[in-house]
Design a protein around this motif. Structure first.
Motif, PDB file in Angstrom:
ATOM      1  N   VAL A 104       0.877  -1.174   0.000  1.00 34.76           N
ATOM      2  CA  VAL A 104       0.000   0.000   0.000  1.00 34.76           C
ATOM      3  C   VAL A 104       0.918   1.230   0.000  1.00 34.76           C
ATOM      4  O   VAL A 104       1.534   1.543   1.026  1.00 34.76           O
ATOM      5  CB  VAL A 104      -0.930   0.014   1.238  1.00 34.76           C
ATOM      6  CG1 VAL A 104      -1.870   1.218   1.190  1.00 34.76           C
ATOM      7  CG2 VAL A 104      -1.741  -1.284   1.330  1.00 34.76           C
ATOM      8  N   PRO A 105       1.053   1.937  -1.137  1.00 34.88           N
ATOM      9  CA  PRO A 105       2.057   2.994  -1.239  1.00 34.88           C
ATOM     10  C   PRO A 105       1.714   4.302  -0.529  1.00 34.88           C
ATOM     11  O   PRO A 105       2.597   5.106  -0.247  1.00 34.88           O
ATOM     12  CB  PRO A 105       2.185   3.233  -2.746  1.00 34.88           C
ATOM     13  CG  PRO A 105       0.939   2.677  -3.347  1.00 34.88           C
ATOM     14  CD  PRO A 105       0.429   1.614  -2.433  1.00 34.88           C
ATOM     15  N   ALA A 106       0.435   4.542  -0.227  1.00 42.27           N
ATOM     16  CA  ALA A 106       0.023   5.802   0.435  1.00 42.27           C
ATOM     17  C   ALA A 106      -1.315   5.577   1.121  1.00 42.27           C
ATOM     18  O   ALA A 106      -2.075   4.691   0.726  1.00 42.27           O
ATOM     19  CB  ALA A 106      -0.097   6.917  -0.598  1.00 42.27           C
ATOM     20  N   ILE A 107      -1.585   6.379   2.156  1.00 34.48           N
ATOM     21  CA  ILE A 107      -2.827   6.146   2.920  1.00 34.48           C
ATOM     22  C   ILE A 107      -3.681   7.408   3.079  1.00 34.48           C
ATOM     23  O   ILE A 107      -4.720   7.376   3.736  1.00 34.48           O
ATOM     24  CB  ILE A 107      -2.523   5.547   4.306  1.00 34.48           C
ATOM     25  CG1 ILE A 107      -1.893   6.605   5.242  1.00 34.48           C
ATOM     26  CG2 ILE A 107      -1.626   4.330   4.226  1.00 34.48           C
ATOM     27  CD1 ILE A 107      -1.989   6.227   6.694  1.00 34.48           C
ATOM     28  N   GLY A 108      -3.263   8.538   2.467  1.00 33.25           N
ATOM     29  CA  GLY A 108      -3.911   9.834   2.707  1.00 33.25           C
ATOM     30  C   GLY A 108      -5.412   9.836   2.527  1.00 33.25           C
ATOM     31  O   GLY A 108      -6.150  10.430   3.328  1.00 33.25           O
ATOM     32  N   LYS A 109      -5.896   9.176   1.476  1.00 33.09           N
ATOM     33  CA  LYS A 109      -7.341   9.207   1.196  1.00 33.09           C
ATOM     34  C   LYS A 109      -8.136   8.473   2.277  1.00 33.09           C
ATOM     35  O   LYS A 109      -9.258   8.859   2.602  1.00 33.09           O
ATOM     36  CB  LYS A 109      -7.618   8.606  -0.176  1.00 33.09           C
ATOM     37  CG  LYS A 109      -7.147   9.548  -1.286  1.00 33.09           C
ATOM     38  CD  LYS A 109      -7.559   9.116  -2.660  1.00 33.09           C
ATOM     39  CE  LYS A 109      -7.144  10.182  -3.675  1.00 33.09           C
ATOM     40  NZ  LYS A 109      -7.331   9.759  -5.045  1.00 33.09           N
ATOM     41  N   VAL A 110      -7.535   7.433   2.841  1.00 33.62           N
ATOM     42  CA  VAL A 110      -8.209   6.708   3.929  1.00 33.62           C
ATOM     43  C   VAL A 110      -8.238   7.584   5.182  1.00 33.62           C
ATOM     44  O   VAL A 110      -9.240   7.643   5.897  1.00 33.62           O
ATOM     45  CB  VAL A 110      -7.511   5.361   4.224  1.00 33.62           C
ATOM     46  CG1 VAL A 110      -8.231   4.607   5.346  1.00 33.62           C
ATOM     47  CG2 VAL A 110      -7.463   4.498   2.971  1.00 33.62           C
ATOM     48  N   THR A 111      -7.138   8.306   5.425  1.00 35.81           N
ATOM     49  CA  THR A 111      -7.046   9.169   6.617  1.00 35.81           C
ATOM     50  C   THR A 111      -8.171  10.204   6.625  1.00 35.81           C
ATOM     51  O   THR A 111      -8.803  10.448   7.663  1.00 35.81           O
ATOM     52  CB  THR A 111      -5.671   9.874   6.661  1.00 35.81           C
ATOM     53  OG1 THR A 111      -4.647   8.880   6.624  1.00 35.81           O
ATOM     54  CG2 THR A 111      -5.506  10.699   7.919  1.00 35.81           C
ATOM     55  N   ILE A 112      -8.455  10.810   5.470  1.00 31.50           N
ATOM     56  CA  ILE A 112      -9.486  11.858   5.424  1.00 31.50           C
ATOM     57  C   ILE A 112     -10.888  11.266   5.612  1.00 31.50           C
ATOM     58  O   ILE A 112     -11.732  11.853   6.280  1.00 31.50           O
ATOM     59  CB  ILE A 112      -9.374  12.676   4.120  1.00 31.50           C
ATOM     60  CG1 ILE A 112      -8.109  13.531   4.202  1.00 31.50           C
ATOM     61  CG2 ILE A 112     -10.592  13.562   3.913  1.00 31.50           C
ATOM     62  CD1 ILE A 112      -7.862  14.452   3.064  1.00 31.50           C
ATOM     63  N   VAL A 113     -11.115  10.064   5.089  1.00 31.95           N
ATOM     64  CA  VAL A 113     -12.426   9.421   5.300  1.00 31.95           C
ATOM     65  C   VAL A 113     -12.593   9.065   6.785  1.00 31.95           C
ATOM     66  O   VAL A 113     -13.683   9.214   7.347  1.00 31.95           O
ATOM     67  CB  VAL A 113     -12.589   8.178   4.401  1.00 31.95           C
ATOM     68  CG1 VAL A 113     -13.906   7.476   4.694  1.00 31.95           C
ATOM     69  CG2 VAL A 113     -12.529   8.575   2.934  1.00 31.95           C
ATOM     70  N   VAL A 114     -11.516   8.634   7.423  1.00 30.06           N
ATOM     71  CA  VAL A 114     -11.554   8.333   8.860  1.00 30.06           C
ATOM     72  C   VAL A 114     -11.879   9.606   9.648  1.00 30.06           C
ATOM     73  O   VAL A 114     -12.642   9.578  10.618  1.00 30.06           O
ATOM     74  CB  VAL A 114     -10.217   7.701   9.318  1.00 30.06           C
ATOM     75  CG1 VAL A 114     -10.070   7.725  10.831  1.00 30.06           C
ATOM     76  CG2 VAL A 114     -10.115   6.262   8.804  1.00 30.06           C
ATOM     77  N   LEU A 115     -11.325  10.732   9.209  1.00 30.97           N
ATOM     78  CA  LEU A 115     -11.626  12.027   9.826  1.00 30.97           C
ATOM     79  C   LEU A 115     -13.127  12.319   9.747  1.00 30.97           C
ATOM     80  O   LEU A 115     -13.754  12.704  10.745  1.00 30.97           O
ATOM     81  CB  LEU A 115     -10.835  13.113   9.104  1.00 30.97           C
ATOM     82  CG  LEU A 115     -10.992  14.547   9.585  1.00 30.97           C
ATOM     83  CD1 LEU A 115     -10.138  14.789  10.823  1.00 30.97           C
ATOM     84  CD2 LEU A 115     -10.582  15.520   8.493  1.00 30.97           C
TER      85      LEU A 115
END
Length: 323
Positions: A286-297
């Motif tokens: 999994v090369p990046a997680i930014g999009k998941v972080t914002i949905v978690v927010l």
């Protein structure tokens, strides 16, 4: 003869985020208005601005209202208190770093626990380290977890690293995980959360290695930390099923020659901590997680709105009974 392709599966954050967004959309149907998230930007850090714009875009696209307030850092304290007292504001996010020292930690504690979508308030941090999962004795109000560590957990659940046959809270039992980075914002909370869920976690920092576990047979209620004198990343990688790296800066690369074949690799740094050769050795990357972080927010924000609605309903019921 055709060259054989590596068997590594690259999973993009977008695909994982979609599944979580469905959950968020279902929850939003039970709310009769657009929850308002207010972001405070008080630094010149370009990464903070990018994150702020990205948060706003994702919020607006998914049924939330977002307002970015650019405030001089010397006025931020009063602005946060005003937002705490404003009934229209459902959630608050502050884009750090601001002062880059203990003053940032002080600002984190100003945000009301009822609006702290990032889970940085003392009560939330205490609960996280103590493995206390609810805010109330009746176990109805779930404690809020910091967004980036929780995003990593949601990714591990999506990848089925969590074993759903085991009881909730023990589902990483038998997993050995290396987390490279022990920052107070992501690395150390993540190691604690994974260990509280049953994993043996080797936390690698620039100067040492610590192991987070709940003891032999998960006998402890919460994780304990053991220093590993003389250990380096070279001792951790060969025994780890999962390698999670979040070292800031573009010079650090995970030494793949020590990593076991078939490991699951997740990068949460804004830089790539894994070289392209990771695909030759990992089973999942999994090369990046930014999009998941914002949905978690957004998920945290929705939980706060639901808590507020539940509290209002409880108060109304009690008032009816007392009449």
């Amino acid at each position: 003869m055709a060259e054989e392709k590596p068997n590594c599966k690259v999973i993009l954050a977008n695909n994982i985020a979609k599944k979580l967004l469905e959950e968020v959309h279902d929850g939003l149907k039970k709310v009769d208005r657009k929850p308002l998230l207010v972001g405070f930007l008080s630094s010149q850090d370009p990464a903070a601005r990018v994150y702020a714009e990205w948060t706003g875009k994702t919020a607006n696209e998914n049924g939330f209202a977002f307002e970015l307030r650019e405030i001089d850092r010397e006025l931020l304290e009063d602005a946060l208190i005003d937002a705490n007292n404003d009934a229209k504001v459902d959630g608050i996010i502050v884009y750090y770093p601001i002062f880059g020292n203990r003053q940032d930690q002080y600002l984190q504690q100003i945000v009301s626990i009822d609006k702290d979508v990032e889970g940085l308030s003392h009560q939330y941090i205490f609960n996280m380290y103590q493995n206390i999962r609810f805010l109330d004795d009746a176990n109805t109000k779930k404690s809020i977890l910091p967004c980036t560590p929780l995003a990593v957990i949601k990714i591990l659940e999506y990848l089925q690293i969590y074993n759903s046959i085991l009881p909730y809270g023990n589902r990483l039992h038998g997993r050995t995980i290396t987390v490279i980075n022990r920052s107070e914002v992501v690395g150390r909370p993540l190691a604690a959360l994974l260990a509280n869920d049953g994993a043996c976690v080797h936390s690698v920092d620039i100067s040492d290695v610590q192991t987070f576990t709940r003891g032999e047979g998960l006998r402890k209620r919460r994780h304990e930390v053991e220093e590993k004198p003389g250990w380096t990343i070279k001792d951790c990688l060969p025994i780890s099923d999962v390698v999670i790296s979040g070292v800031p800066g573009d010079t650090y690369k995970v030494p793949l020659e020590h990593m076991r074949a078939g490991a699951v690799c997740i990068n949460f740094s804004s830089e790539r901590n894994f070289t392209p050769e990771v695909k030759e050795k990992a089973s999942i990357y999994v090369p990046a997680i930014g999009k998941v972080t914002i949905v978690v927010l957004l998920r945290n924000l929705l939980r706060m709105v639901q808590n507020k609605i539940d509290a209002a309903e409880d108060a109304a019921q009690k008032a009816d009974k007392s009449q």
